[in-house]
Scaffold this motif. Structure first.
Motif, PDB file in Angstrom:
ATOM      1  N   THR A   1     -18.709   2.092 -29.721  1.00  0.00           N
ATOM      2  CA  THR A   1     -19.544   2.797 -28.747  1.00  0.00           C
ATOM      3  C   THR A   1     -18.669   3.324 -27.625  1.00  0.00           C
ATOM      4  OG1 THR A   1     -21.392   1.320 -29.236  1.00  0.00           O
ATOM      5  CG2 THR A   1     -21.507   2.576 -27.180  1.00  0.00           C
ATOM      6  N   LEU A   2     -18.629   4.640 -27.487  1.00  0.00           N
ATOM      7  CA  LEU A   2     -17.857   5.263 -26.421  1.00  0.00           C
ATOM      8  C   LEU A   2     -18.506   4.965 -25.072  1.00  0.00           C
ATOM      9  CD1 LEU A   2     -15.540   7.276 -25.657  1.00  0.00           C
ATOM     10  CD2 LEU A   2     -17.271   9.097 -25.850  1.00  0.00           C
ATOM     11  N   PHE A   3     -17.728   4.409 -24.133  1.00  0.00           N
ATOM     12  CA  PHE A   3     -18.276   4.166 -22.800  1.00  0.00           C
ATOM     13  C   PHE A   3     -17.467   4.821 -21.692  1.00  0.00           C
ATOM     14  CE2 PHE A   3     -15.650   0.371 -23.526  1.00  0.00           C
ATOM     15  CZ  PHE A   3     -14.928   0.263 -22.339  1.00  0.00           C
ATOM     16  N   ALA A   4     -16.273   5.324 -22.004  1.00  0.00           N
ATOM     17  CA  ALA A   4     -15.482   6.040 -20.993  1.00  0.00           C
ATOM     18  C   ALA A   4     -14.661   7.120 -21.683  1.00  0.00           C
ATOM     19  CB  ALA A   4     -14.571   5.084 -20.236  1.00  0.00           C
ATOM     20  N   PHE A   5     -14.594   8.274 -21.035  1.00  0.00           N
ATOM     21  CA  PHE A   5     -13.790   9.382 -21.537  1.00  0.00           C
ATOM     22  C   PHE A   5     -12.960   9.889 -20.364  1.00  0.00           C
ATOM     23  CE2 PHE A   5     -13.186  13.838 -23.043  1.00  0.00           C
ATOM     24  CZ  PHE A   5     -12.490  13.525 -24.193  1.00  0.00           C
ATOM     25  N   LEU A   6     -11.636   9.762 -20.473  1.00  0.00           N
ATOM     26  CA  LEU A   6     -10.727  10.040 -19.362  1.00  0.00           C
ATOM     27  C   LEU A   6      -9.872  11.267 -19.668  1.00  0.00           C
ATOM     28  CD1 LEU A   6      -9.528   6.363 -18.793  1.00  0.00           C
ATOM     29  CD2 LEU A   6     -11.538   7.516 -17.821  1.00  0.00           C
ATOM     30  N   THR A   7      -9.903  12.235 -18.762  1.00  0.00           N
ATOM     31  CA  THR A   7      -9.120  13.459 -18.951  1.00  0.00           C
ATOM     32  C   THR A   7      -8.411  13.915 -17.680  1.00  0.00           C
ATOM     33  OG1 THR A   7     -10.959  14.934 -18.377  1.00  0.00           O
ATOM     34  CG2 THR A   7     -10.761  14.278 -20.697  1.00  0.00           C
ATOM     35  N   HIS A   8      -8.677  13.279 -16.562  1.00  0.00           N
ATOM     36  CA  HIS A   8      -8.162  13.723 -15.264  1.00  0.00           C
ATOM     37  C   HIS A   8      -6.632  13.702 -15.244  1.00  0.00           C
ATOM     38  CE1 HIS A   8      -7.502  13.891 -10.944  1.00  0.00           C
ATOM     39  NE2 HIS A   8      -8.749  14.349 -10.851  1.00  0.00           N
ATOM     40  N   PRO A   9      -6.011  14.634 -14.537  1.00  0.00           N
ATOM     41  CA  PRO A   9      -4.544  14.622 -14.428  1.00  0.00           C
ATOM     42  C   PRO A   9      -3.978  13.320 -13.856  1.00  0.00           C
ATOM     43  CG  PRO A   9      -5.395  16.727 -13.688  1.00  0.00           C
ATOM     44  CD  PRO A   9      -6.591  15.837 -13.927  1.00  0.00           C
TER      45      PRO A   9
ATOM     46  N   LEU B   1     -15.985  -2.183 -29.157  1.00  0.00           N
ATOM     47  CA  LEU B   1     -15.999  -2.431 -30.594  1.00  0.00           C
ATOM     48  C   LEU B   1     -16.820  -3.676 -30.873  1.00  0.00           C
ATOM     49  CD1 LEU B   1     -12.275  -1.709 -31.510  1.00  0.00           C
ATOM     50  CD2 LEU B   1     -14.221  -0.128 -31.440  1.00  0.00           C
ATOM     51  N   GLU B   2     -17.725  -3.560 -31.860  1.00  0.00           N
ATOM     52  CA  GLU B   2     -18.618  -4.661 -32.204  1.00  0.00           C
ATOM     53  C   GLU B   2     -18.711  -4.807 -33.714  1.00  0.00           C
ATOM     54  OE1 GLU B   2     -21.861  -4.877 -28.803  1.00  0.00           O
ATOM     55  OE2 GLU B   2     -21.672  -2.821 -29.597  1.00  0.00           O
ATOM     56  N   ASP B   3     -19.418  -5.854 -34.139  1.00  0.00           N
ATOM     57  CA  ASP B   3     -19.523  -6.202 -35.556  1.00  0.00           C
ATOM     58  C   ASP B   3     -18.115  -6.388 -36.125  1.00  0.00           C
ATOM     59  OD1 ASP B   3     -22.287  -5.963 -35.289  1.00  0.00           O
ATOM     60  OD2 ASP B   3     -22.286  -3.889 -35.992  1.00  0.00           O
ATOM     61  N   ILE B   4     -17.423  -7.375 -35.586  1.00  0.00           N
ATOM     62  CA  ILE B   4     -16.013  -7.622 -35.866  1.00  0.00           C
ATOM     63  C   ILE B   4     -15.855  -8.577 -37.039  1.00  0.00           C
ATOM     64  CG2 ILE B   4     -13.842  -8.478 -34.875  1.00  0.00           C
ATOM     65  CD1 ILE B   4     -15.008  -5.972 -33.456  1.00  0.00           C
ATOM     66  N   SER B   5     -14.887  -8.264 -37.901  1.00  0.00           N
ATOM     67  CA  SER B   5     -14.521  -9.156 -38.997  1.00  0.00           C
ATOM     68  C   SER B   5     -13.002  -9.278 -39.041  1.00  0.00           C
ATOM     69  CB  SER B   5     -15.065  -8.642 -40.335  1.00  0.00           C
ATOM     70  OG  SER B   5     -14.503  -7.376 -40.626  1.00  0.00           O
ATOM     71  N   GLY B   6     -12.525 -10.254 -39.793  1.00  0.00           N
ATOM     72  CA  GLY B   6     -11.086 -10.452 -39.938  1.00  0.00           C
ATOM     73  C   GLY B   6     -10.596 -11.614 -39.092  1.00  0.00           C
ATOM     74  N   GLU B   7      -9.307 -11.837 -39.165  1.00  0.00           N
ATOM     75  CA  GLU B   7      -8.652 -12.911 -38.424  1.00  0.00           C
ATOM     76  C   GLU B   7      -7.683 -12.298 -37.425  1.00  0.00           C
ATOM     77  OE1 GLU B   7      -9.188 -16.243 -38.756  1.00  0.00           O
ATOM     78  OE2 GLU B   7     -10.792 -15.759 -40.189  1.00  0.00           O
ATOM     79  N   LEU B   8      -7.658 -12.849 -36.222  1.00  0.00           N
ATOM     80  CA  LEU B   8      -6.711 -12.382 -35.213  1.00  0.00           C
ATOM     81  C   LEU B   8      -5.299 -12.699 -35.692  1.00  0.00           C
ATOM     82  CD1 LEU B   8      -6.231 -11.080 -32.491  1.00  0.00           C
ATOM     83  CD2 LEU B   8      -6.527 -13.328 -31.425  1.00  0.00           C
ATOM     84  N   ASN B   9      -4.543 -11.637 -35.950  1.00  0.00           N
ATOM     85  CA  ASN B   9      -3.193 -11.761 -36.484  1.00  0.00           C
ATOM     86  C   ASN B   9      -2.391 -10.557 -36.007  1.00  0.00           C
ATOM     87  OD1 ASN B   9      -0.995 -12.593 -37.972  1.00  0.00           O
ATOM     88  ND2 ASN B   9      -1.725 -11.664 -39.871  1.00  0.00           N
ATOM     89  N   PRO B  10      -1.833 -10.630 -34.781  1.00  0.00           N
ATOM     90  CA  PRO B  10      -1.128  -9.468 -34.234  1.00  0.00           C
ATOM     91  C   PRO B  10       0.037  -9.018 -35.114  1.00  0.00           C
ATOM     92  CG  PRO B  10      -1.356 -11.209 -32.583  1.00  0.00           C
ATOM     93  CD  PRO B  10      -1.811 -11.771 -33.889  1.00  0.00           C
ATOM     94  N   ASP B  11       0.175  -7.716 -35.274  1.00  0.00           N
ATOM     95  CA  ASP B  11       1.294  -7.124 -35.996  1.00  0.00           C
ATOM     96  C   ASP B  11       2.529  -7.245 -35.107  1.00  0.00           C
ATOM     97  OD1 ASP B  11       3.264  -5.479 -37.066  1.00  0.00           O
ATOM     98  OD2 ASP B  11       1.916  -3.803 -37.435  1.00  0.00           O
ATOM     99  N   PRO B  12       3.580  -7.951 -35.540  1.00  0.00           N
ATOM    100  CA  PRO B  12       4.751  -8.153 -34.682  1.00  0.00           C
ATOM    101  C   PRO B  12       5.479  -6.870 -34.287  1.00  0.00           C
ATOM    102  CG  PRO B  12       5.144  -9.018 -36.900  1.00  0.00           C
ATOM    103  CD  PRO B  12       3.704  -8.609 -36.838  1.00  0.00           C
ATOM    104  N   GLU B  13       5.251  -5.774 -35.012  1.00  0.00           N
ATOM    105  CA  GLU B  13       5.847  -4.503 -34.598  1.00  0.00           C
ATOM    106  C   GLU B  13       5.064  -3.860 -33.459  1.00  0.00           C
ATOM    107  OE1 GLU B  13       6.862  -1.712 -37.621  1.00  0.00           O
ATOM    108  OE2 GLU B  13       7.793  -3.223 -38.884  1.00  0.00           O
ATOM    109  N   GLU B  14       3.820  -4.296 -33.264  1.00  0.00           N
ATOM    110  CA  GLU B  14       2.946  -3.722 -32.238  1.00  0.00           C
ATOM    111  C   GLU B  14       2.719  -4.669 -31.061  1.00  0.00           C
ATOM    112  OE1 GLU B  14       1.490  -0.687 -32.328  1.00  0.00           O
ATOM    113  OE2 GLU B  14       1.675  -0.071 -34.404  1.00  0.00           O
ATOM    114  N   ALA B  15       2.602  -5.969 -31.365  1.00  0.00           N
ATOM    115  CA  ALA B  15       2.226  -6.939 -30.335  1.00  0.00           C
ATOM    116  C   ALA B  15       2.968  -8.257 -30.544  1.00  0.00           C
ATOM    117  CB  ALA B  15       0.720  -7.181 -30.381  1.00  0.00           C
TER     118      ALA B  15
END
Length: 165
Positions: free
Chosen positions: A84-92, A113-127
């Motif tokens: 669900t979009l709740f903010a849209f930012l475009t200002h300089p 983001l809702e209706d979540i599935s999966g296991e929290l498992n951060p990608d080491p290249e990202e986080a």
């Protein structure tokens, strides 16, 4: 392919390569997940060590909502069925220079983001880490967009109006 190669081959990476040091428009989305205690899922980014919401650049062929879902899944292992979009930012004012000296004016959507599935498992290249945090116990250092987005979400939930800036 690693994160660097992925970036270089992405739309934004190829655009940066072609345009040199010009300020570019950066189309992006972030995903905000809350748990039952009202805490937010944050990741500690590998590129700069800052805690932030999962986020990233939109690719050709996807929508901003799909981008928020994909980036969140790639960075955390958690998959959302609803965005669900709740903010849209475009200002300089959302123009930033990253650690590589590249300057971008961000055009971004922030999605609950809702209706979540999966296991929290951060990608080491990202986080390098991930965790759940309330606004009263945010980790350090934390991106300013975390506090901004939490405020945007509170305003959206109170009024039902999309935050536009």
């Amino acid at each position: 392919m690693g994160a660097v190669e992925d970036w270089l081959n992405s739309y934004h990476g190829r655009l940066r390569s072609a345009m040199g040091d010009a300020t570019l428009l950066f189309l992006a989305a972030r995903g905000v997940i809350r748990n039952e205690r009202g805490e937010f899922l944050l990741i500690k980014r590998t590129d700069n060590g800052i805690w932030a919401f999962p986020a990233g650049a939109m690719e050709i062929g996807e929508s901003l909502a799909e981008c928020a879902i994909r980036e969140t899944y790639e960075e955390t292992g958690l998959k959302a069925e609803r965005a669900t979009l709740f903010a849209f930012l475009t200002h300089p004012r959302y123009t930033f220079t990253n650690m590589f000296g590249d300057t971008y004016q961000h055009i971004s959507g922030t999605y609950l983001l809702e209706d979540i599935s999966g296991e929290l498992n951060p990608d080491p290249e990202e986080a390098t880490d991930a965790g759940w945090f309330g606004l009263d116990n945010l980790p350090d250092p934390v991106s300013g967009i975390v506090v901004w987005s939490a405020g945007h979400l509170a305003e959206f939930e109170a009024t039902g109006k999309l935050f536009l800036d």
